[in-house]
Design an enzyme around this catalytic site. Sequence first.
Site, short mmCIF file in Angstrom:
data_model
loop_
_atom_site.label_atom_id
_atom_site.label_comp_id
_atom_site.label_asym_id
_atom_site.label_seq_id
_atom_site.Cartn_x
_atom_site.Cartn_y
_atom_site.Cartn_z
N HIS A 191 0.85 -1.19 0.00
CA HIS A 191 0.00 0.00 0.00
C HIS A 191 0.89 1.23 0.00
O HIS A 191 1.77 1.39 0.85
CB HIS A 191 -0.94 -0.01 1.21
CG HIS A 191 -2.02 -1.05 1.07
ND1 HIS A 191 -2.48 -1.81 2.11
CD2 HIS A 191 -2.71 -1.46 -0.05
CE1 HIS A 191 -3.44 -2.64 1.65
NE2 HIS A 191 -3.57 -2.44 0.36
N GLU A 226 1.94 3.54 2.99
CA GLU A 226 2.43 2.88 4.20
C GLU A 226 3.97 2.84 4.18
O GLU A 226 4.60 1.78 4.22
CB GLU A 226 1.76 1.51 4.33
CG GLU A 226 0.23 1.67 4.41
CD GLU A 226 -0.58 0.39 4.34
OE1 GLU A 226 0.02 -0.71 4.41
OE2 GLU A 226 -1.82 0.48 4.21
N HIS A 228 2.45 -3.90 6.74
CA HIS A 228 1.53 -2.78 6.47
C HIS A 228 1.61 -1.80 7.63
O HIS A 228 2.24 -2.07 8.64
CB HIS A 228 0.09 -3.29 6.34
CG HIS A 228 -0.16 -4.08 5.08
ND1 HIS A 228 -0.89 -3.59 4.02
CD2 HIS A 228 0.26 -5.31 4.71
CE1 HIS A 228 -0.92 -4.49 3.06
NE2 HIS A 228 -0.22 -5.55 3.44
N GLU A 235 0.59 -5.16 10.90
CA GLU A 235 0.20 -3.76 10.81
C GLU A 235 1.07 -3.02 11.83
O GLU A 235 0.93 -3.21 13.03
CB GLU A 235 -1.28 -3.57 11.16
CG GLU A 235 -2.22 -4.23 10.17
CD GLU A 235 -2.61 -3.31 9.01
OE1 GLU A 235 -1.98 -2.25 8.82
OE2 GLU A 235 -3.57 -3.67 8.30
C1 NO5 Z 1 -4.85 -4.63 5.39
C2 NO5 Z 1 -4.97 -5.92 6.18
C3 NO5 Z 1 -6.21 -6.02 7.05
C4 NO5 Z 1 -4.82 -7.17 5.39
C5 NO5 Z 1 -5.83 -4.58 4.23
O1 NO5 Z 1 -5.08 -1.01 6.54
S1 NO5 Z 1 -4.56 -2.02 5.65
O2 NO5 Z 1 -5.00 -1.89 4.29
N1 NO5 Z 1 -2.97 -1.91 5.70
N2 NO5 Z 1 -5.04 -3.48 6.22
O3 NO5 Z 1 -6.99 -4.19 4.43
O4 NO5 Z 1 -5.40 -4.90 3.12
ZN ZN Z 2 -1.87 -1.83 4.00
#
Ligand code: NO5
Ligand code: ZN
Length: 417
Positions: free
Chosen positions: A179, A182, A307, A380
């Site tokens: 992402h 991030e 993430h 995360e």
């Molecule tokens: C992720 C995880 C829950 C897999 C997603 O906020 S995030 O986008 N980094 N969370 O939703 O892909």
């Molecule tokens: Zn993410």
Amino acid sequence: MHTLRRVFAAAAGVATVLALVAGQPAGAQEPTAPDQGLYQVRGADTATSRTAVARSGVDVLGARDGTMEVVASPAQADALRAKGLTLDLAGDWLAMLARRSGGVSRAAAADFPAGDEGYHTYDEMVAALQAAASAHPDTTALSSLGDSYEGRDIPIIKISDNAAADEDEPEVLFTCNMHAREHLTTEMCLHIVDRLTSGASEFVNSREIYVVPSLNPDGSVYDISGGEYQGWRKNRQPNSNGTVGTDPNRNFSYKWGCCDGSSTSPSAEDYRGPSARSAPEVAALQAFVDSRVVGGVQQIKGHIDFHTFSELVLWPFGHTFDTVTEGMTQAEYDHFKSIGQQMAASNGYTPDQSSGLYITDGDINDWMWGQHKVLSYCFEMYPSSGGLDGFYPPDEVIAEQTSRNDGAVDILLTNAT
Ligand code: NO5
Ligand code: ZN
Ligand code: CA
Ligand code: CA
Ligand code: CA
């Protein structure tokens, strides 16, 4: 894999805050600027209700302890309130983006906005990997997974004794920055490279470790283009309706789009793409992992995909609330949970099954496990909450928040056998 080559793609197109919303055709979706509000959502106390919030079309920034942080239009906010949720407006998202980035002029970004230069741009990340590779020629091998949509290399560095040889050692994969916004995760992968090449880790001799610091180079470059943070999540692949971006973490091939854990709307932040692995970045990563099946045996035994934010350790599956299901036995689930809890105990994150947060389908961890039986986690990272700053913590936190995961990384490496 291809030989790594530098690609200096110009920041594509206009990179303005308005482009974030103005690129969307009138009538195709909710009205946007300037009414993107940052909200704290309370009352989403169950995974089912959090999934409903995620499915409502809002941009979920983070979720923890029954509170979600989302970016929503007034209509989306009203719709969630109508479901009985409490939404507190925390600010004007676009105004916060502009303020956070200090209003620097809109040239292609040579670095992160003032004060955040400690983060690595794409070019700086490539340079850091090249420096590591030339300083440690015996224990590193630098190459590329292939090209991003805009033609940038997706660098991958292998770290092991005799890195040039394919030895009979368990292989481990670390991926970051799927992402775009991030950015702390790119630093996490570079920290892993630093630590493993510094001579301090025994795992260099017993494992073959692959690190991909940016799975989404185009999005990452776009997010800091013009000297302003764009709050961008997806890749930069155009969609048929004029919007831009597929969510790579909804585009993987295992049970793609199966379970209402992604969006079919191209403007959505969790748009799954027109077909599985339609995103070139996803196709490149999948092809690499597929290529590590040697003699019928997948060589990669462990994986963490980093993430931000919410400080969580998550394990498969994301597509179902069930713990035991097709592709996951009780013993396998218990193993995931046990290692996940150990890692969480080491870094102070909260451990959970991925769907305990909200349902996702087509995510990388479901594919790594469902397709290849790789012990695959999603971390995360920092902070636990934080709205806009959740994605853009000051560069002063990089050292502490990346080394915070040293113990967890070692636990994963230990158990990747
Ligand atoms: C992720 C995880 C829950 C897999 C997603 O906020 S995030 O986008 N980094 N969370 O939703 O892909
Ligand atoms: Zn993410
Ligand atoms: Ca920098
Ligand atoms: Ca080796
Ligand atoms: Ca090998």
